[in-house]
Write an enzyme that holds these catalytic residues in place. Structure first.
Site, PDB file in Angstrom:
ATOM      1  N   GLU A   1      -1.368  -0.362  -9.014  1.00 33.36           N
ATOM      2  CA  GLU A   1      -2.814  -0.494  -8.969  1.00 33.36           C
ATOM      3  C   GLU A   1      -3.464   0.852  -8.636  1.00 33.36           C
ATOM      4  O   GLU A   1      -3.134   1.465  -7.627  1.00 33.36           O
ATOM      5  CB  GLU A   1      -3.172  -1.535  -7.906  1.00 33.36           C
TER       6      GLU A   1
ATOM      7  N   LYS B   1       0.846  -1.196   0.000  1.00 35.37           N
ATOM      8  CA  LYS B   1       0.000   0.000   0.000  1.00 35.37           C
ATOM      9  C   LYS B   1       0.882   1.246   0.000  1.00 35.37           C
ATOM     10  O   LYS B   1       1.840   1.341   0.765  1.00 35.37           O
ATOM     11  CB  LYS B   1      -0.917   0.008   1.220  1.00 35.37           C
TER      12      LYS B   1
ATOM     13  N   LYS C   1     -12.911  -8.017  -8.038  1.00 36.27           N
ATOM     14  CA  LYS C   1     -13.321  -8.481  -6.719  1.00 36.27           C
ATOM     15  C   LYS C   1     -14.757  -8.964  -6.814  1.00 36.27           C
ATOM     16  O   LYS C   1     -15.619  -8.266  -7.364  1.00 36.27           O
ATOM     17  CB  LYS C   1     -13.181  -7.348  -5.689  1.00 36.27           C
TER      18      LYS C   1
ATOM     19  N   ASP D   1      -8.480  -0.842 -10.510  1.00 37.83           N
ATOM     20  CA  ASP D   1      -9.271  -1.519  -9.483  1.00 37.83           C
ATOM     21  C   ASP D   1     -10.586  -0.771  -9.277  1.00 37.83           C
ATOM     22  O   ASP D   1     -11.626  -1.157  -9.797  1.00 37.83           O
ATOM     23  CB  ASP D   1      -8.474  -1.597  -8.176  1.00 37.83           C
TER      24      ASP D   1
ATOM     25  N   ASP E   1      -0.224  -0.406  -4.558  1.00 36.51           N
ATOM     26  CA  ASP E   1      -1.632  -0.046  -4.647  1.00 36.51           C
ATOM     27  C   ASP E   1      -1.814   1.322  -4.003  1.00 36.51           C
ATOM     28  O   ASP E   1      -1.601   1.483  -2.800  1.00 36.51           O
ATOM     29  CB  ASP E   1      -2.489  -1.086  -3.938  1.00 36.51           C
TER      30      ASP E   1
END
Length: 333
Positions: A169, A113, A221, A197, A143
């Site tokens: 991402e 992250k 997802k 995403d 991400d």
């Protein structure tokens, strides 16, 4: 938006098998230290309804459709019995990276992250260096959750690319911004692929990112897309490589992610389905966590004792059941 027009069970049937849990996190993730979830027991298995509290009911309806698919319809036939997964490193300080990675065991890929509010690019770079020092040969992806603007993203990814990045991402919030970042990096010869995403799962038209040439791959997802079957359709129509990821689910939700990953015709990247390792405890005595960099395909059955131990307080249980009633009404004529 029920997946593939599956029948929606009556509300009373959902409420009869509903359990609300609150699981403690090992480290702060998405700004929380407790993850709440509503689990639904259906005739063919368990489903998980856990849209984050800030999501509106219309968006949450896709999550409920996915939970109903899992508990009342079941999953498509798998093409593989094991799914490679990445470790996930939250926006912790660099000195905590080895501690976080130790919980995942041996892995070949790590998602880190970055762009956390209140932190700097120096913090991100230090975290990436710590990951690279611990796992010199792993595939590393970052991400940003849309946390940068275009100039910040280009600067950050140019700098972070020196540690070797598999992809970035959602570096910026918009599809147009993704396309611009992707173009600028390619023109500069910076070897970082762009993954979308939020631009897939939060858009009313999840295929727009592919049509805009805004990404090299997409992150999918199950819950935000409305179920395994709908996610499979979106991947097929997008025509881009896909990475299956979780929405910080219990093992019940991870089971649906594994079903999607197992049913995809191609699975070129390790999946972001190892996030149960970020919980202090799970709802099953046999959590779906990685063993030697992969998770074997198997069912996740909640344990009655754990459901009781981690039952959400009464007011939070009432909040989730009220949300279930509202969202269910959106799925039924």
């Amino acid at each position: 938006m029920p997946a593939h027009d599956a029948l929606i069970p009556p509300l009373d049937e959902l409420l009869a098998g509903a359990r609300v849990v609150s699981l403690p996190m090992r480290v702060k993730f998405r700004g929380i230290m407790e993850r709440e979830s509503l689990l639904l027991r259906g005739p063919v298995g368990w489903g998980e309804f856990c849209p984050f509290p800030e999501y509106g009911d219309a968006e949450a309806s896709r999550w409920l459709a996915a939970a109903i698919e899992a508990g009342w319809q079941g999953f498509p036939a798998p093409l593989r019995t094991s799914v490679p997964v990445n470790a996930t490193v939250p926006a912790v300080s660099a000195d905590r990276v080895p501690e976080v990675l130790a919980r995942f065991g041996r892995v070949d890929a790590v998602k880190v992250k970055v762009a956390e509010r209140g932190q700097s690019l120096d913090d991100d770079a230090a975290r990436l260096r710590a990951v690279r020092a611990a796992l010199p040969h792993a595939a590393v992806r970052v991400d940003a959750n849309g946390g940068w603007d275009v100039p910040e993203a280009v600067e950050a990814l140019t700098r972070l690319a020196t540690v070797g990045l598999e992809y970035a991402e959602q570096p910026v919030p918009t599809i147009e911004g993704l396309a611009e970042v992707r173009t600028r990096l390619r023109e500069a010869g910076t070897p970082v692929l762009i993954a979308a995403d939020e631009s897939v799962r939060k858009e009313t038209d999840p295929l727009r990112v592919a049509r805009a040439g805004a990404a090299d791959l997409i992150v999918v997802k199950v819950a935000p897309l409305g179920g395994v079957r709908r996610a499979l359709d979106i991947v097929a129509q997008a025509g881009l490589p896909a990475v299956v990821s979780s929405a910080l689910d219990t093992s019940v939700g991870i089971r649906a992610g594994l079903a999607l990953a197992a049913a995809l015709p191609e699975l070129p990247y390790a999946c972001g389905l190892g996030t149960v390792s970020l919980f202090e405890s799970d709802v099953t005595v046999d959590p779906l966590v990685a063993d030697d960099g992969a998770i074997g395909l198997r069912d996740a059955v909640p344990d009655a004792g754990l459901l009781e131990r981690f039952a959400a307080p009464g007011e939070r249980r009432d909040w989730w059941l009220a949300r279930l009633r509202r969202v269910h009404a959106l799925l039924t004529p």
